[in-house]
Every structure is written in structure tokens, then in C-alpha cells.
Design an enzyme around this catalytic site. Structure first.
Site, PDB file in Angstrom:
ATOM      1  N   TRP A   1       8.928   8.284   8.505  1.00  0.00           N
ATOM      2  CA  TRP A   1       8.897   7.051   8.982  1.00  0.00           C
ATOM      3  C   TRP A   1       7.631   6.647   9.799  1.00  0.00           C
ATOM      4  O   TRP A   1       7.544   5.708  10.409  1.00  0.00           O
ATOM      5  CB  TRP A   1      10.052   7.074   9.988  1.00  0.00           C
ATOM      6  CG  TRP A   1      11.304   7.205   9.131  1.00  0.00           C
ATOM      7  CD1 TRP A   1      11.771   6.905   7.583  1.00  0.00           C
ATOM      8  CD2 TRP A   1      12.710   6.878   9.528  1.00  0.00           C
ATOM      9  NE1 TRP A   1      13.004   6.979   7.506  1.00  0.00           N
ATOM     10  CE2 TRP A   1      13.603   6.935   8.365  1.00  0.00           C
ATOM     11  CE3 TRP A   1      13.300   6.893  11.024  1.00  0.00           C
ATOM     12  CZ2 TRP A   1      15.044   6.880   8.539  1.00  0.00           C
ATOM     13  CZ3 TRP A   1      14.610   6.865  11.155  1.00  0.00           C
ATOM     14  CH2 TRP A   1      15.605   6.870   9.994  1.00  0.00           C
TER      15      TRP A   1
ATOM     16  N   GLU B   1      -1.582  13.933  -1.299  1.00  0.00           N
ATOM     17  CA  GLU B   1      -1.416  12.433  -0.622  1.00  0.00           C
ATOM     18  C   GLU B   1      -3.022  12.216  -0.721  1.00  0.00           C
ATOM     19  O   GLU B   1      -3.850  12.191   0.031  1.00  0.00           O
ATOM     20  CB  GLU B   1      -0.942  12.251   0.651  1.00  0.00           C
ATOM     21  CG  GLU B   1       0.408  12.890   0.612  1.00  0.00           C
ATOM     22  CD  GLU B   1       1.520  12.090   1.662  1.00  0.00           C
ATOM     23  OE1 GLU B   1       2.380  11.457   1.456  1.00  0.00           O
ATOM     24  OE2 GLU B   1       0.493  11.860   3.045  1.00  0.00           O
TER      25      GLU B   1
ATOM     26  N   GLY C   1      -0.461   3.627   1.965  1.00  0.00           N
ATOM     27  CA  GLY C   1       0.010   2.505   2.748  1.00  0.00           C
ATOM     28  C   GLY C   1      -0.861   1.406   2.399  1.00  0.00           C
ATOM     29  O   GLY C   1      -0.755   0.397   2.850  1.00  0.00           O
TER      30      GLY C   1
ATOM     31  N   SER D   1       1.976   5.392  -1.494  1.00  0.00           N
ATOM     32  CA  SER D   1       2.667   3.896  -2.197  1.00  0.00           C
ATOM     33  C   SER D   1       3.487   4.161  -3.142  1.00  0.00           C
ATOM     34  O   SER D   1       3.511   3.413  -4.164  1.00  0.00           O
ATOM     35  CB  SER D   1       1.190   3.100  -2.623  1.00  0.00           C
ATOM     36  OG  SER D   1       0.445   2.613  -1.558  1.00  0.00           O
TER      37      SER D   1
ATOM     38  N   GLY E   1       6.265   6.775   2.521  1.00  0.00           N
ATOM     39  CA  GLY E   1       6.301   6.347   3.854  1.00  0.00           C
ATOM     40  C   GLY E   1       6.812   4.708   4.028  1.00  0.00           C
ATOM     41  O   GLY E   1       7.967   4.708   4.301  1.00  0.00           O
ATOM     42  N   GLY E   2       6.262   3.719   3.655  1.00  0.00           N
ATOM     43  CA  GLY E   2       6.555   2.342   3.682  1.00  0.00           C
ATOM     44  C   GLY E   2       8.083   2.220   3.225  1.00  0.00           C
ATOM     45  O   GLY E   2       8.856   1.707   3.909  1.00  0.00           O
TER      46      GLY E   2
HETATM   47  P1  PGA Z   1       3.046   5.316   1.938  1.00  0.00           P
HETATM   48  O1  PGA Z   1       2.462   6.620   2.939  1.00  0.00           O
HETATM   49  O2  PGA Z   1       4.211   5.529   0.847  1.00  0.00           O
HETATM   50  O3  PGA Z   1       3.441   4.078   2.927  1.00  0.00           O
HETATM   51  O4  PGA Z   1       1.695   5.052   1.104  1.00  0.00           O
HETATM   52  C1  PGA Z   1       2.936   7.833   2.284  1.00  0.00           C
HETATM   53  C2  PGA Z   1       2.759   9.034   3.506  1.00  0.00           C
HETATM   54  O5  PGA Z   1       1.758   8.672   4.059  1.00  0.00           O
HETATM   55  O6  PGA Z   1       3.171  10.067   3.381  1.00  0.00           O
END
Ligand code: PGA
Length: 255
Positions: free
Chosen positions: A10, A167, A173, A213, A234-235
């Protein structure tokens, strides 16, 4: 067979107990039948205390970071000993935002990984290249360097308690996801590093998530790759509907 694992990072969102509870009360019924996927959410520290009710659900709780000491004069830091009684069993370490914005080094992350393992917290350790490194064809050099330094001095038993999150920084993001083939290629190389440092069994046992993403419409294709064992989201983990769709995509792919 590796169990799929989906983490919801989050970041600095949903940090009040009210926001966190609202989101989780929507998520719980949507994923209550999911058995073949480990689901872990990583809320801000400030919301952790109000979420201990999760122990009665199939959703596990984790922290986004921790320090490598039990206590002391470390203003603003959080000890693993504070996290355990809250029901945390996982912790994200070495996220690229910690590495780039807060200047965390591989050495510091290595200390945190060891401390987490000694404190019975399972670390999700993030590694990944930035855009410039990818463009220059340096992806695997960066991964290898981070792998060697972040996991320095760990036994194979310890390594098996770690989840690696690949990642690529350029995909975090940004809405720009690595293609399933690009991600799989790096995951295969990480398994080779594990195999070389430890052995084939260890390499086959360690779970490697993809992160960057992930959305409901690209999750299935990513998780279908042989060496992608789920994702760190994340998002799309901030909203119950999108997060549940990603979890269900992983469940459907689980054998
Ligand atoms: P995201 O972030 O899904 O918003 O790209 C992933 C993360 O930073 O773990």
C-alpha cells in the site's frame, strides 16, 4: 510445486485504521474462497494495530520496512520485535523506493534480511534494474550484484524462507509493465543464480514474484509464466475490486 503469493504494497496510502479497515472489509468477502494463493497485505505502520482481526481470515499481514536492531536510539525506526505482536509475519525489504529515495544500500538491506529471518519474519526482498541500466543491456549485471550483496552470508535454509520480488524500477507506478517474456527471462536468470550459489532444489523452492504495474488485465499472462510465482502489487492493491481480480487470476493459474 511453489505456491503463488500475492502481496499488496500500500506504500504511503490507506494509513488510518478507518481507511485500512474499509478496504479490507470489502476485500475479505471477495477472496474468502481463495486457498491456493498466499495473500499478504502491507499497510503503513499506523494501520497495523487495527488489523489484527486478519488472523481469522486467509489474508496475512506484513510491514513495508523495519530496522535491523531490536531497540535503541534509532529515531523514527521500527523494530521487528514491535511487528511480531501485531500479527505481522512478513516484511518487505529493499524496495526500490527505499533504495533510491532513502539511499538504502545492499549492505543495510542484507543486515535487515538477516535480522528479519532471526526474528521469524519472512522477508520479501526486492531487486531490479532502472531504465538506463536496462537500455544499456546491464539488467543481469545489476540483478547479479544486488543478489550477491543482498543475500550475502545466508544459508540455503534461510534462503528458502525468503521471497524474491523482481521489480524493474521502470515498471513501478508507471503503467509500463515488463512483458511476460521480459519478466520470465530475468526470473529464469535469478533461478540460475540460486542454483549456482546453493543447489537446484533451493533454486526450485524459492518463490520469485514479479512487481511493476500489475493490473487485473495483465496479471494472468504474467502469472502464467513458469518462473513467476505471483506478484507484488502497488497501485492496484489499494482498491478491493482490482486487487481481488489479481488474486483470483493467481488462484486460477495455480495447479
Ligand atoms: P505498482 O508498484 O504496482 O504501483 O507499479 C509495485 C511496487 O512498487 O511494489
Amino acid at each position: 510445486m511453489r505456491k503463488m503469493v500475492i502481496g499488496g504494497n500500500w506504500k504511503m496510502h490507506l494509513g488510518t485504521s478507518e481507511e485500512a479497515n474499509t478496504m479490507l472489509n470489502q476485500l475479505i468477502p471477495l477472496v474468502k474462497e481463495v486457498k491456493k494463493v498466499d495473500i499478504i497485505i502491507f499497510p503503513p505502520f499506523t494501520a497495523l494495530y487495527s488489523l489484527s482481526f486478519l488472523k481469522n481470515t486467509n489474508i496475512k499481514l506484513g510491514a513495508q520496512n523495519m530496522y535491523f536492531k531490536d531497540e535503541g536510539a534509532f529515531t523514527g525506526e521500527i523494530s521487528p520485535q514491535f511487528l511480531k505482536p501485531l500479527g505481522c509475519d512478513h516484511v518487505i525489504l529493499g524496495h526500490s523506493e527505499r533504495r533510491t529515495i532513502f539511499k538504502e544500500t545492499d549492505e543495510l538491506i542484507n543486515n535487515k534480511v538477516k535480522k528479519a529471518l532471526h526474528s521469524s519474519l519472512k522477508p520479501i526482498v526486492c531487486i531490479g534494474e532502472n531504465l538506463e541500466e536496462r537500455k544499456k543491456g546491464k539488467t543481469m549485471d545489476v540483478i547479479k550484484f544486488q543478489f550477491q550483496n543482498t543475500f550475502k552470508g545466508l544459508s540455503k535454509e534461510e534462503m528458502r524462507n525468503i521471497i524474491i520480488a523482481y521489480e524493474p524500477i521502470w515498471a513501478i507506478g508507471t503503467g509500463e509493465t515488463a512483458t511476460p517474456e521480459q519478466a520470465e527471462e530475468v526470473h529464469v536468470s535469478i533461478r540460475e543464480l540460486l542454483s549456482k550459489k546453493y543447489d537446484k532444489d533451493t533454486s526450485e523452492a524459492v518463490r520469485i514474484q514479479y512487481g511493476g504495474s500489475i493490473k487485473p488485465d495483465n496479471a494472468k499472462e504474467l502469472f502464467s509464466q513458469d518462473n513467476i510465482d505471483g506478484g507484488l502489487v502497488g497501485g492496484a492493491s489499494l482498491e478491493a475490486e482490482s486487487f481481488s481480480k489479481i488474486i483470483i487470476a493467481a488462484q486460477m493459474i495455480s495447479k
